[in-house]
Design a protein around this motif. Structure first.
Motif, short mmCIF file in Angstrom:
data_model
loop_
_atom_site.label_atom_id
_atom_site.label_comp_id
_atom_site.label_asym_id
_atom_site.label_seq_id
_atom_site.Cartn_x
_atom_site.Cartn_y
_atom_site.Cartn_z
N LEU A 16 -5.97 -1.59 -1.55
CA LEU A 16 -6.75 -1.12 -0.40
C LEU A 16 -7.73 -2.19 0.07
CD1 LEU A 16 -7.39 2.55 -1.58
CD2 LEU A 16 -5.69 1.73 0.09
N ARG A 24 0.83 -1.21 0.00
CA ARG A 24 0.00 0.00 0.00
C ARG A 24 0.86 1.26 0.00
NH1 ARG A 24 -4.17 1.67 4.65
NH2 ARG A 24 -2.20 1.88 5.72
N ALA A 62 1.72 1.71 -3.58
CA ALA A 62 0.57 1.95 -4.47
C ALA A 62 -0.61 2.44 -3.64
CB ALA A 62 0.23 0.68 -5.22
N PRO A 63 -0.52 3.64 -3.08
CA PRO A 63 -1.55 4.10 -2.14
C PRO A 63 -2.92 4.31 -2.76
CG PRO A 63 0.00 5.86 -2.63
CD PRO A 63 0.54 4.61 -3.26
N ASP A 64 -3.00 4.44 -4.06
CA ASP A 64 -4.30 4.69 -4.70
C ASP A 64 -4.86 3.48 -5.43
OD1 ASP A 64 -4.28 7.35 -3.83
OD2 ASP A 64 -3.00 7.92 -5.52
N ASP A 65 -4.22 2.34 -5.30
CA ASP A 65 -4.66 1.13 -6.00
C ASP A 65 -5.82 0.51 -5.22
OD1 ASP A 65 -5.03 -1.53 -6.89
OD2 ASP A 65 -2.94 -1.68 -7.52
N PRO A 66 -7.02 0.50 -5.79
CA PRO A 66 -8.18 -0.02 -5.06
C PRO A 66 -8.04 -1.49 -4.67
CG PRO A 66 -8.84 0.87 -7.20
CD PRO A 66 -7.36 1.02 -7.09
#
Length: 105
Positions: free
Chosen positions: A91, A81, A84-88
């Motif tokens: 998440l 995460r 890749a903090p914006d990868d759904p």
């Protein structure tokens, strides 16, 4: 001839440790052969050389989850995460593992 294929994949991973994909492929084959612990060990060794390899982190998270090592799985997912903090999908994986480990969001 699965055993021959495993040997070839092992050799590729050992001869080219700079190629994270070889270790990843070998680990997937090991897991498919029912050798999850060996697959995790291969991926952990690869992660030491390639700490930001997303495929390695994702696979370690899922294999660790599959053997019910939720703390380790969550640790790998959290590292993923951070990359890749914006990868759904990442998440969702983190949330799933938090639920499995009975941790607060």
């Amino acid at each position: 001839r699965p055993s021959e294929a495993l040997d070839e994949l092992r050799q590729a991973a050992e001869l080219a440790p700079e190629q994270a994909r070889y270790a990843y492929t070998y680990a997937i084959a090991l897991n498919s052969a029912g050798r999850s612990a060996d697959a995790i060990a291969v991926l952990q060794a690869s992660l030491a050389r390639h700490p930001d390899d997303r495929d390695t982190l994702r696979t370690l998270a899922t294999l660790s989850r599959d053997v019910e090592d939720f703390d380790a799985a969550l640790g790998y997912a959290e590292r993923l995460r951070s990359l890749a903090p914006d990868d759904p999908s990442v998440l969702r994986l983190v949330e799933e593992l938090r639920r499995s480990a009975n941790l607060p969001r």
